[in-house]
Design an enzyme around this catalytic site. Structure first.
Site, PDB file in Angstrom:
ATOM      1  N   SER A  24      -9.784  -0.556   7.089  1.00  0.00           N
ATOM      2  CA  SER A  24      -9.214  -0.330   5.764  1.00  0.00           C
ATOM      3  C   SER A  24      -8.597  -1.551   5.107  1.00  0.00           C
ATOM      4  O   SER A  24      -8.309  -1.520   3.914  1.00  0.00           O
ATOM      5  CB  SER A  24      -8.165   0.786   5.826  1.00  0.00           C
ATOM      6  OG  SER A  24      -8.777   2.040   5.978  1.00  0.00           O
TER       7      SER A  24
ATOM      8  N   SER B 166      -9.353   1.878   2.933  1.00  0.00           N
ATOM      9  CA  SER B 166      -8.460   2.596   2.033  1.00  0.00           C
ATOM     10  C   SER B 166      -7.385   1.701   1.400  1.00  0.00           C
ATOM     11  O   SER B 166      -6.590   2.172   0.588  1.00  0.00           O
ATOM     12  CB  SER B 166      -7.764   3.737   2.790  1.00  0.00           C
ATOM     13  OG  SER B 166      -6.982   3.224   3.867  1.00  0.00           O
TER      14      SER B 166
ATOM     15  N   LYS C 105       0.829  -1.200   0.000  1.00  0.00           N
ATOM     16  CA  LYS C 105       0.000   0.000   0.000  1.00  0.00           C
ATOM     17  C   LYS C 105       0.872   1.262   0.000  1.00  0.00           C
ATOM     18  O   LYS C 105       1.902   1.322   0.680  1.00  0.00           O
ATOM     19  CB  LYS C 105      -0.907  -0.029   1.230  1.00  0.00           C
ATOM     20  CG  LYS C 105      -1.922   1.101   1.312  1.00  0.00           C
ATOM     21  CD  LYS C 105      -2.795   0.920   2.546  1.00  0.00           C
ATOM     22  CE  LYS C 105      -3.855   1.989   2.668  1.00  0.00           C
ATOM     23  NZ  LYS C 105      -4.716   1.785   3.857  1.00  0.00           N
TER      24      LYS C 105
END
Length: 473
Positions: free
Chosen positions: A191, A167, A93
């Site tokens: 997330s 996210s 990420k």
């Protein structure tokens, strides 16, 4: 269901499980270089449609693949003894620092953090994993969709007109589309688990501090953890990721994995407000499977008050602390609303939020004296439109209810408990639904072993080009 623009054909998936990938190399069916070239080609083919990646490590990935081939050629299976992820393509990420790829954190704001590998990235590299790229996130991970000003929205491989969640949506989409064997994400309020549920993959939020989070999160809600297509890969990744690091004062030693299979467990089954009939129909089929495995499942009312207000205050204060008024014009508009609210908070408001956190921890500690695990739908709804930050039905005049639609995820960030989202099945419209298993703080291995047994009993849905799907055993 046929999405408006079908995915390019990438089935069978380029990326397979860690075990299958190792066998490719050991049996000579593929070299690491060939495998990585196939992965990079698939990223070039598919990613323009789904937007999982914001940076791809083409040259470095090829160089590392060549070095892995030489090691396997010289040592054979012994090469995997100290490098259990040798040659395995992994995505990270874009909130997580890397030394050789930009870390933009989903933002137009400058990233002033050192360009060094975070502990998780360093440990993956040391285990032989090949970092193929950085995956998309919302700005600083503020929302539970993956929409930012850096790139277009991350789309769901099952239905590209819908969100992958967030996210860590880029990480989940990359794994679901077969563009990486696994990925690493962060989870401050759901997330990892939300996009895992929306994309039909496994996502694990370990106990707080089990995997170092560097730089440490100001709100002390954020966890770092893996996403993969199966629980066995999550377990293998956790073996590499766990352990303390002096840069994260909350990081703790990882416990050794027990060898015994899970015994009959006491499981409390929760249903959160807002659960749709579509989701309920899928997760309702999981309860009898748990019972068939010998577990004692009891339906219980949600045993705590929704802490959403305290969540907003803690997150807003942390975002406000990281932002300067001079940079407001570069902020994502949604995150800016949160920042501006955070600037209005008093010390008394933050103390009340901390009191809510402590009370919820105490309450869940008492609940977990009665149950080994809690189970529930990970998210009470199916994925919404890819361009949206939240479902359109969300009433949000002040811009502060962007995550209120996911009430089963953020409470367990308050408590620091391990929580895993496992694919439970698909709706009649072909959209994945996840079931969440939550254990006591420190019982990460129990959660993983219970999830593995449940996974073996459920049909694993696999997306197909054009939105078709089928179950696999």
């Amino acid at each position: 269901m046929v999405p408006p623009f079908p995915l390019p054909s990438t089935r069978p998936p380029v990326c397979r499980s860690i075990r299958e990938t190792r066998q490719l190399f050991l049996t000579g069916r593929s070299t690491v270089v060939e495998h990585v070239e196939n992965v990079l080609a698939a990223v070039g083919d598919v990613d323009p449609t789904i937007g999982a990646f914001v940076a791809v490590a083409d040259d470095r990935a090829r160089s590392e693949a060549d070095a892995a081939d030489q090691l396997i050629g010289a040592l054979g299976e012994v090469a995997f003894r100290d490098r259990p992820l040798l040659g395995v393509p992994i995505a990270v990420k874009d909130l997580i620092q890397t030394r050789d790829l930009p870390t933009r954190r989903g933002s137009l704001l400058p990233n002033r953090r050192p360009a060094v590998d975070a502990p998780a990235v360093a440990r993956l590299r040391a285990a032989g994993a090949i970092l193929v790229g950085k995956t998309a996130t919302s700005e600083y991970g503020w929302s539970a969709s993956t929409v930012s000003r850096v790139a277009g929205p991350t789309r769901n491989p099952w239905a590209p007109e819908r969100t992958a969640g967030g996210s860590s949506g880029g990480s989940a989409a990359a794994v679901a589309a077969g563009l990486s064997t696994a990925a690493v994400g962060t989870d401050g309020a759901g997330s990892i688990r939300i996009p895992a549920a929306f994309c039909g993959v496994v996502g694990f939020k370990p106990s707080f501090g089990r995997v170092p989070y560097v730089p440490p999160s100001a709100e002390r809600l954020s966890h770092l953890g893996p996403l993969a297509r199966e629980v066995a890969d999550i377990t293998a990744l956790m073996a590499v990721l766990v352990g303390p690091d002096h840069r994260d004062p909350d990081s703790v030693a990882g416990a050794a994995a027990p060898t015994a299979a899970p015994a009959a467990l006491r499981i409390g089954w929760l249903e959160f407000p807002g659960t749709t009939d579509e989701v309920r129909a899928v997760t309702g089929m999981v309860e009898p499977v748990l019972a068939r495995l010998g577990h004692r499942v009891e339906r219980i009312a949600v045993p705590f008050t929704d802490p959403y207000g305290a969540l907003v205050d803690l997150l807003a204060a942390a975002e406000a602390a990281a932002a300067t008024p001079e940079e407001d014009q570069l902020c994502d508009p949604g995150r800016l609303a949160l920042v501006r609210y955070g600037r209005t908070l008093t010390g008394a408001a933050l103390l009340r939020a901390e009191e809510t956190r402590m009370a919820l921890r105490a309450r869940l500690h008492r609940v977990m004296e009665r149950y080994d695990l809690l189970a529930m739908a990970t998210v009470p709804i199916t994925p919404f439109a890819a361009d949206d930050v939240a479902p359109p039905a969300t009433t949000d005049p002040d811009g502060l209810r962007w995550l209120a639609w996911s009430p089963a995820t953020y409470p367990f960030n308050f408590t620091g408990q391990p929580a895993l989202s496992l694919p439970a099945g698909v709706t009649p419209h072909g959209l994945p639904v996840g079931v969440q298993l939550v254990g006591r703080v420190g019982d990460d291995d129990l959660v993983l072993r219970a999830a593995s047994r449940l996974e073996a009993e459920l049909a694993r849905p696999t997306p197909r080009p054009g939105g078709d799907f089928q179950g696999e055993r």
